[in-house]
Design an enzyme around this catalytic site. Structure first.
Site, short mmCIF file in Angstrom:
data_model
loop_
_atom_site.label_atom_id
_atom_site.label_comp_id
_atom_site.label_asym_id
_atom_site.label_seq_id
_atom_site.Cartn_x
_atom_site.Cartn_y
_atom_site.Cartn_z
N CYS A 8 -0.92 -5.56 15.07
CA CYS A 8 -1.23 -4.16 14.77
C CYS A 8 -1.81 -3.54 16.04
O CYS A 8 -1.80 -4.16 17.10
CB CYS A 8 -2.17 -4.02 13.58
SG CYS A 8 -3.86 -4.61 13.83
N ARG A 14 -5.54 -4.61 10.13
CA ARG A 14 -4.34 -5.05 9.42
C ARG A 14 -3.83 -6.41 9.84
O ARG A 14 -3.51 -7.25 8.98
CB ARG A 14 -3.22 -4.01 9.58
CG ARG A 14 -3.54 -2.69 8.94
CD ARG A 14 -2.50 -1.64 9.27
NE ARG A 14 -2.57 -1.31 10.69
CZ ARG A 14 -1.70 -0.53 11.32
NH1 ARG A 14 -0.68 -0.02 10.66
NH2 ARG A 14 -1.84 -0.26 12.60
N ASP A 123 -2.98 2.30 8.28
CA ASP A 123 -4.10 1.73 9.03
C ASP A 123 -5.42 2.15 8.38
O ASP A 123 -5.77 3.33 8.39
CB ASP A 123 -4.04 2.22 10.47
CG ASP A 123 -5.02 1.51 11.38
OD1 ASP A 123 -5.98 0.89 10.88
OD2 ASP A 123 -4.82 1.57 12.61
#
Length: 155
Positions: A8, A14, A123
């Site tokens: 990420c 994440r 996100d």
């Protein structure tokens, strides 16, 4: 041995969530020894920082251990070290290809591709919704594990 790298932007929300969820799924399935699972960032912004407190809290609430992870940046050598490099969103994929110098072996994928969706995973750094991110990560990792199992069955 299947080697998976989750990626990420900062490697604090994440991708470590996906790393620890996948580790737990493989452990529960009795397949932990058959996998190497790690995570990395496309940016340098969070290098050395630990897992975001929101991710840590969500994993704890789900009974998933979260180790002493420290954010690291994706390196060119990761392309050869890992079988599958999994981005959380399309911007991650674009940055991954740039950092890695392309994708000649077709190793770069979105996590939710494995669910048939191909959507981006939001996100939680921006949304604050770690529950929604967890649901998407769990769905993606569950489908990815099944994909890996099917690949093993065909070999």
């Amino acid at each position: 041995m299947t080697k998976i790298l989750f990626i990420c932007h900062g490697n604090i929300c994440r991708s470590p969530m996906a790393e620890y969820v996948m580790k737990e799924l493989t452990r529960r399935s009795g397949l932990a020894e058959a996998f190497i699972i790690d995570s990395a960032a496309t940016s340098r912004e969070e290098l050395g920082n630990g897992v975001h407190p929101g991710t840590r809290r969500k994993l704890a609430a789900e009974g998933i251990p979260c180790g002493n992870h420290r954010a690291r940046q994706l390196e060119r050598g990761d392309y050869d070290r890992f079988d599958c490099l999994i981005g959380m969103d399309r911007q991650n994929l674009s940055n991954m290809a740039r950092l890695l110098g392309g994708d000649p072996k077709g190793k770069l994928h979105l996590l939710l591709e494995y669910t048939g969706s191909g959507r981006d995973i939001a996100d939680p750094w921006y949304t604050g919704n770690f529950d929604a991110t967890y649901r998407d990560v769990l769905a993606g990792c569950t489908a990815l594990l099944e994909h890996c199992r099917m690949g093993r069955a065909q070999q």
